[in-house]
Design a protein around this motif. Sequence first.
Motif, PDB file in Angstrom:
ATOM      1  N   TYR A 226       0.999  -1.323  -0.220  1.00  0.00           N
ATOM      2  CA  TYR A 226      -0.049  -0.028   0.037  1.00  0.00           C
ATOM      3  C   TYR A 226       0.944   1.255   0.085  1.00  0.00           C
ATOM      4  O   TYR A 226       1.762   1.248   0.590  1.00  0.00           O
ATOM      5  N   SER A 227       0.524   2.128  -0.745  1.00  0.00           N
ATOM      6  CA  SER A 227       1.094   3.482  -0.886  1.00  0.00           C
ATOM      7  C   SER A 227       0.371   4.530  -0.288  1.00  0.00           C
ATOM      8  O   SER A 227      -0.739   4.915  -0.890  1.00  0.00           O
ATOM      9  N   LYS A 228       0.421   4.843   0.990  1.00  0.00           N
ATOM     10  CA  LYS A 228      -0.368   5.967   1.400  1.00  0.00           C
ATOM     11  C   LYS A 228      -0.306   7.272   0.951  1.00  0.00           C
ATOM     12  O   LYS A 228      -1.282   7.930   0.852  1.00  0.00           O
ATOM     13  N   LYS A 229       0.825   7.555   0.295  1.00  0.00           N
ATOM     14  CA  LYS A 229       0.935   8.917  -0.345  1.00  0.00           C
ATOM     15  C   LYS A 229      -0.128   9.071  -1.416  1.00  0.00           C
ATOM     16  O   LYS A 229      -0.552   9.900  -1.806  1.00  0.00           O
ATOM     17  N   LYS A 230      -0.287   7.925  -2.278  1.00  0.00           N
ATOM     18  CA  LYS A 230      -1.102   7.859  -3.612  1.00  0.00           C
ATOM     19  C   LYS A 230      -2.241   6.997  -3.169  1.00  0.00           C
ATOM     20  O   LYS A 230      -3.302   7.140  -4.253  1.00  0.00           O
ATOM     21  N   ASP A 231      -2.503   6.474  -2.097  1.00  0.00           N
ATOM     22  CA  ASP A 231      -3.724   5.836  -1.725  1.00  0.00           C
ATOM     23  C   ASP A 231      -4.116   4.647  -2.913  1.00  0.00           C
ATOM     24  O   ASP A 231      -5.208   4.742  -3.288  1.00  0.00           O
ATOM     25  N   VAL A 232      -3.077   3.956  -3.205  1.00  0.00           N
ATOM     26  CA  VAL A 232      -3.080   2.706  -4.014  1.00  0.00           C
ATOM     27  C   VAL A 232      -2.364   1.485  -3.492  1.00  0.00           C
ATOM     28  O   VAL A 232      -1.560   1.650  -2.777  1.00  0.00           O
ATOM     29  N   PHE A 233      -2.576   0.627  -3.951  1.00  0.00           N
ATOM     30  CA  PHE A 233      -1.849  -0.826  -3.770  1.00  0.00           C
ATOM     31  C   PHE A 233      -1.131  -1.113  -5.058  1.00  0.00           C
ATOM     32  O   PHE A 233      -1.735  -1.043  -6.134  1.00  0.00           O
ATOM     33  N   ARG A 234      -0.054  -1.802  -4.869  1.00  0.00           N
ATOM     34  CA  ARG A 234       0.619  -2.424  -5.867  1.00  0.00           C
ATOM     35  C   ARG A 234       0.747  -4.065  -5.614  1.00  0.00           C
ATOM     36  O   ARG A 234       1.394  -4.424  -4.688  1.00  0.00           O
TER      37      ARG A 234
ATOM     38  N   PRO B 188      10.216   5.572 -13.048  1.00  0.00           N
ATOM     39  CA  PRO B 188       8.949   5.735 -12.050  1.00  0.00           C
ATOM     40  C   PRO B 188       8.402   7.108 -12.079  1.00  0.00           C
ATOM     41  O   PRO B 188       7.011   7.421 -11.815  1.00  0.00           O
ATOM     42  N   GLU B 189       9.106   8.103 -12.531  1.00  0.00           N
ATOM     43  CA  GLU B 189       8.509   9.508 -12.528  1.00  0.00           C
ATOM     44  C   GLU B 189       7.501   9.487 -13.525  1.00  0.00           C
ATOM     45  O   GLU B 189       6.642  10.578 -13.495  1.00  0.00           O
ATOM     46  N   ASN B 190       7.320   8.602 -14.578  1.00  0.00           N
ATOM     47  CA  ASN B 190       6.271   8.759 -15.609  1.00  0.00           C
ATOM     48  C   ASN B 190       5.027   7.859 -14.983  1.00  0.00           C
ATOM     49  O   ASN B 190       3.979   7.953 -15.729  1.00  0.00           O
ATOM     50  N   LEU B 191       5.027   7.236 -13.917  1.00  0.00           N
ATOM     51  CA  LEU B 191       4.022   6.436 -13.395  1.00  0.00           C
ATOM     52  C   LEU B 191       3.032   7.573 -12.815  1.00  0.00           C
ATOM     53  O   LEU B 191       3.068   8.184 -12.079  1.00  0.00           O
ATOM     54  N   LYS B 192       1.728   7.674 -13.530  1.00  0.00           N
ATOM     55  CA  LYS B 192       0.610   8.260 -13.111  1.00  0.00           C
ATOM     56  C   LYS B 192      -0.382   7.571 -12.481  1.00  0.00           C
ATOM     57  O   LYS B 192      -1.411   7.255 -13.187  1.00  0.00           O
ATOM     58  N   VAL B 193      -0.516   7.601 -11.415  1.00  0.00           N
ATOM     59  CA  VAL B 193      -1.474   6.787 -10.478  1.00  0.00           C
ATOM     60  C   VAL B 193      -1.604   7.673  -9.241  1.00  0.00           C
ATOM     61  O   VAL B 193      -0.995   8.511  -8.928  1.00  0.00           O
TER      62      VAL B 193
END
Length: 97
Positions: free
Chosen positions: A54-62, A92-97
């Motif tokens: 879980y990424s709290k910063k982006k509120d998404v899971f991987r 990773p800078e190009n990842l837009k989630v």
Amino acid sequence: MSYSIKWLPEAEITYALVIEYLEENWTSKEIDCFFDRTDEVINFIAQNPRQYIYSKKKDVFRAVITKHISLYYRIKSEEIELLIFWDTRQDPENLKV
């Protein structure tokens, strides 16, 4: 409890791009393994979506599909939104989630 799965357009597009790459560079056996692994991970997500990173910063899971492909998703009440399939060799800078 099993969550329903919703493929967002970006997930559909990036999944198709991964398949296209595999078809150009790998065997049908390896492609079948990728299909099976993807189905397996999505089924795991539907059953227990909080089991992955879980990424709290982006509120998404991987969820890791293979060592080079990850699936990013979000939990929305009783639904899972598949956001994007990401080739981890990309910037990773190009990842837009």
